[in-house]
Design a protein around this motif. Structure first.
Motif, short mmCIF file in Angstrom:
data_model
loop_
_atom_site.label_atom_id
_atom_site.label_comp_id
_atom_site.label_asym_id
_atom_site.label_seq_id
_atom_site.Cartn_x
_atom_site.Cartn_y
_atom_site.Cartn_z
N GLU A 81 -55.46 22.84 -16.18
CA GLU A 81 -55.26 24.29 -16.09
C GLU A 81 -54.59 24.67 -14.78
N ARG A 82 -55.03 24.04 -13.69
CA ARG A 82 -54.42 24.33 -12.38
C ARG A 82 -52.95 23.91 -12.35
N GLN A 83 -52.63 22.84 -13.05
CA GLN A 83 -51.27 22.29 -13.02
C GLN A 83 -50.37 22.87 -14.10
N PHE A 84 -50.93 23.58 -15.06
CA PHE A 84 -50.16 24.03 -16.20
C PHE A 84 -48.95 24.87 -15.79
N CYS A 85 -49.17 25.97 -15.12
CA CYS A 85 -48.06 26.87 -14.77
C CYS A 85 -47.05 26.22 -13.82
N PRO A 86 -47.49 25.54 -12.76
CA PRO A 86 -46.49 24.85 -11.94
C PRO A 86 -45.68 23.81 -12.73
N ASN A 87 -46.34 23.07 -13.62
CA ASN A 87 -45.62 22.08 -14.43
C ASN A 87 -44.63 22.76 -15.38
N TRP A 88 -45.05 23.87 -15.97
CA TRP A 88 -44.18 24.63 -16.87
C TRP A 88 -42.96 25.13 -16.11
N GLU A 109 -41.29 16.19 -22.67
CA GLU A 109 -41.96 17.43 -22.23
C GLU A 109 -42.75 18.05 -23.40
N SER A 110 -42.15 18.04 -24.56
CA SER A 110 -42.83 18.56 -25.74
C SER A 110 -44.12 17.79 -26.00
N GLN A 111 -44.04 16.48 -25.93
CA GLN A 111 -45.23 15.66 -26.14
C GLN A 111 -46.31 15.97 -25.11
N TYR A 112 -45.91 16.17 -23.87
CA TYR A 112 -46.87 16.51 -22.81
C TYR A 112 -47.60 17.81 -23.15
N PHE A 113 -46.85 18.85 -23.49
CA PHE A 113 -47.49 20.14 -23.77
C PHE A 113 -48.29 20.10 -25.08
N HIS A 114 -47.82 19.34 -26.06
CA HIS A 114 -48.61 19.17 -27.28
C HIS A 114 -49.93 18.47 -26.96
N ALA A 115 -49.90 17.50 -26.08
CA ALA A 115 -51.11 16.74 -25.72
C ALA A 115 -52.13 17.63 -25.00
N LEU A 116 -51.68 18.68 -24.36
CA LEU A 116 -52.60 19.60 -23.68
C LEU A 116 -53.39 20.47 -24.65
N GLN A 117 -52.83 20.73 -25.81
CA GLN A 117 -53.47 21.66 -26.74
C GLN A 117 -54.90 21.28 -27.09
N PRO A 118 -55.20 20.03 -27.47
CA PRO A 118 -56.62 19.73 -27.76
C PRO A 118 -57.51 19.84 -26.52
N LEU A 119 -56.96 19.51 -25.37
CA LEU A 119 -57.74 19.62 -24.13
C LEU A 119 -58.07 21.09 -23.84
N PHE A 120 -57.14 21.97 -24.15
CA PHE A 120 -57.31 23.39 -23.87
C PHE A 120 -57.98 24.16 -25.02
N ALA A 121 -58.38 23.48 -26.06
CA ALA A 121 -58.97 24.16 -27.22
C ALA A 121 -60.09 25.10 -26.77
N GLY A 122 -59.98 26.34 -27.21
CA GLY A 122 -61.00 27.33 -26.88
C GLY A 122 -60.82 28.00 -25.53
N SER A 123 -59.78 27.63 -24.80
CA SER A 123 -59.56 28.24 -23.49
C SER A 123 -58.33 29.15 -23.56
N PRO A 124 -58.14 30.00 -22.56
CA PRO A 124 -56.96 30.86 -22.54
C PRO A 124 -55.64 30.09 -22.45
N TYR A 125 -55.70 28.82 -22.09
CA TYR A 125 -54.48 28.02 -21.95
C TYR A 125 -54.00 27.42 -23.27
N ALA A 126 -54.80 27.51 -24.31
CA ALA A 126 -54.46 26.89 -25.59
C ALA A 126 -53.17 27.46 -26.16
N ARG A 127 -53.07 28.75 -26.25
CA ARG A 127 -51.86 29.37 -26.83
C ARG A 127 -50.63 29.14 -25.96
N PRO A 128 -50.69 29.34 -24.65
CA PRO A 128 -49.50 29.07 -23.84
C PRO A 128 -49.03 27.61 -23.93
N SER A 129 -49.96 26.67 -24.02
CA SER A 129 -49.53 25.27 -24.14
C SER A 129 -48.82 25.06 -25.47
#
Length: 171
Positions: free
Chosen positions: A62-69, A105-125
């Motif tokens: 979550e901390r790295q999401f926006c900088p990585n994006w 990059e697509s694979q990276y962000f797709h891989a984040l989706q299960p990790l972010f399940a139920g969090s505010p980061y799920a949709r943006p990922s």
């Protein structure tokens, strides 16, 4: 008197047998119950450790999401500009490299989706992953030349995905 002693000895030995017989099963059951409880505690502890590890991974992601994006978005822009400025005979190879990179990059962000399940980061990922899915498709179209690149569909969808993620990351 000897009969009384013999009788007491027989009773004592029977009582000893009764005591031994009753304590062995109880002791065995008690031991099995203790072992079962210990195993359950160990499993619970392991589950807690796994949950803590996942929570730690999630917090870090979550901390790295926006900088990585933002870094990936900048690189995508620079890659597209770089390929467009190349001599025509080198553009196809450049776009192939961009298509490969956007796939990663697509694979990276797709891989984040299960990790972010139920969090505010799920949709943006999900939006970020879809953006790079579209970017990969666009880069593959651009391999066929600049005319194909400019006529390619998906720019509007890419912009919508980008807006969604940028909006999330700006808050």
């Amino acid at each position: 008197m000897p009969a009384k002693i013999l009788f007491i000895l027989v009773l004592a030995s029977l009582a000893g047998c009764a005591t031994v017989n009753s304590t062995v099963p109880d002791g065995g059951a008690s031991s099995a119950a203790t072992q079962s409880a210990q195993l359950a505690q160990e499993k619970a502890k392991q589950a807690e450790q796994r949950l803590a590890a996942v929570a730690g991974q999630r917090a870090s992601a979550e901390r790295q999401f926006c900088p990585n994006w933002q870094q990936a978005l900048l690189r995508a822009r620079n890659n597209a500009i770089g390929c467009a400025r190349m001599p025509v005979n080198a553009q196809s190879t450049c776009w192939q490299a961009v298509a490969q990179w956007t796939n990663e990059e697509s694979q990276y962000f797709h891989a984040l989706q299960p990790l972010f399940a139920g969090s505010p980061y799920a949709r943006p990922s999900g939006h970020a992953a879809h953006f790079f899915d579209l970017a990969q498709s666009w880069a593959m179209t651009c391999e066929n030349g600049s005319e194909a690149c400019t006529q390619a569909n998906g720019h509007q969808q890419m912009d919508q995905e980008k807006i969604q993620v940028n909006h999330f990351c700006s808050h």
